[in-house]
Design an enzyme around this catalytic site. Structure first.
Site, short mmCIF file in Angstrom:
data_model
loop_
_atom_site.label_atom_id
_atom_site.label_comp_id
_atom_site.label_asym_id
_atom_site.label_seq_id
_atom_site.Cartn_x
_atom_site.Cartn_y
_atom_site.Cartn_z
CB CYS B 29 -0.92 -0.07 1.21
SG CYS B 29 -1.58 1.52 1.78
CB CYS B 32 0.45 1.90 4.14
SG CYS B 32 -1.26 1.40 3.94
#
Lengths: 289, 104
Positions: B29, B32
């Site tokens: 991600c 993230c």
């Protein structure tokens, strides 16, 4: 850091180009993202009468003049499309898929082309609705997903998602040859509404409905607050003060994206103000080191 | 610092006198990865008032499911054993600080 730009300018319309010229004159290391023809809005304009010094000119003629100007200053346009801009504190991280560009300041000159959201789009954002299929695809492993695609780049994302999801429905809003994997179901219908309860359950179309757990909407333009998480906006426009500063330190905005009137000279003036303020911010940082 | 927690250790690690911020993330991600360093900075700056933990949703599906994490990164704040708020997506540091301070 080698590849740390002083100013990253996102958008090559009048605001972005003006910012680039002004920043370059002040000897800053800049990178300008946009496209070769600068701005389709500009170069398709049939007649412009209120551009000082160039009366009764076409958008195409102005575009050509701007391109000449950029070339005379060796300002290049990087044609990569920025997906996201993260404000990391001391610098900004501009993402083109997995590639990262770093800049100390950013000037957003992205214009006003973002479409109206679908019914249910805003309510279900983060609960089944997303704008980045490649980001969230693994969360939908083995589950049905719909992708509403506005351009060819969306097809690539759909192909990737189809490797994980149980089924991908691709709903194109454009015509053409779709380069999609065989297991993707193409639906040529108009999306109307996204429904569900705690999470997305269905996508309603003009002539039917499909049961999906996720709906990805891949538009041409990203709304500013999606592009730059944490950015303060006012409906369609980025909030700025007279220095073209946004609420995020080091981040400026100019042109149509900050509001009306949607006019070239106004955009160019704001691009200049943004650039000069970014320069001042950079010079302050340097003297305070 | 930011402790990596798991399905097995979740309850124990989030049982705390101070508010706990849990960062739900995954290695694939992008946002993230951007949020990660900011959470680390906050952990060193606010570590006495707030506990920071992170949990990999790929490896810990039970916890992710329990909290209905549908998009990542998701941050949740647990105070006195209850979830008091959640935040979706990347936020710049000043916004994170303002958000956490509401629960101190």
């Amino acid at each position: 850091m080698d590849d740390l730009y002083d100013i990253a300018i996102v958008g090559s319309g009048p605001a972005g180009v003006s910012a680039a010229v002004n920043a370059k004159i002040r000897n800053k290391k800049i990178i300008l993202f946009g496209n070769n023809d600068l701005s389709s809005k500009l170069n398709l304009a049939p007649k412009i009468d209120n551009y000082l010094g160039y009366y009764n000119v076409t958008g195409r003629e102005l575009t050509d003049k701007f391109i000449e100007h950029l070339n005379s200053m060796n300002i290049e346009i990087s044609k990569e499309r920025i997906n996201n801009i993260y404000a990391m504190g001391d610098y900004f991280s501009l993402m083109v898929n997995d590639k990262e560009y770093k800049a100390t300041t950013v000037i957003l000159a992205t214009g006003v082309l973002f479409g109206k959201p679908f019914k249910g789009e805003v309510e279900f954002l983060g609960r089944g609705v997303g704008y980045c299929a490649t980001c969230d695809a693994p969360l939908y492993k083995g589950r049905p997903v719909a992708i509403i695609g506005y351009n060819k780049e969306a097809e690539e994302e759909a192909n990737y998602v189809s490797e994980l999801a149980s089924i991908v429905y691709y709903i194109p809003t454009y015509k053409g040859e779709y380069e999609l994997k065989e297991n993707i179901e193409i639906i040529k219908d108009k999306p109307l509404e996204i429904v569900g309860d705690l999470q997305v359950k269905k996508l309603l179309l003009a002539n039917g409905e499909i049961e999906v757990d996720g709906v990805f909407i891949l538009r041409d333009n990203v709304a500013p607050e999606q592009l730059v998480p944490g950015l303060e906006v006012d409906e369609n426009h980025i909030k700025v003060n007279r220095d073209m500063k946004t609420n995020i330190q080091g981040c400026y905005a100019a042109g149509d994206v900050v509001g009306k009137p949607y006019q070239y000279m106004k955009a160019m003036g704001e691009g200049q103000v943004a650039a000069l303020n970014a320069v001042r911010y950079l010079d302050n940082l340097a003297t305070n080191k | 610092m930011v402790k990596q927690i798991t399905d097995a250790t979740f309850n124990e690690e989030t049982n705390s006198d101070v508010p706990v911020v849990v960062d739900f993330w995954a290695p694939w991600c992008g946002p993230c990865k951007m949020l990660g360093p900011l959470i680390e900075e906050l952990a060193s700056e606010m570590g006495d008032k707030v506990k920071f933990a992170k949990i990999n949703v790929d490896e810990n599906p039970i916890t992710a499911n329990t909290f209905r994490v549908a998009s990542i990164p998701t941050l949740i704040i647990i105070k006195d054993g209850k979830v008091v708020d959640q935040s979706l997506g990347f936020k710049p540091k000043p916004a994170l600080v303002a958000w956490i301070q509401k629960y101190l």
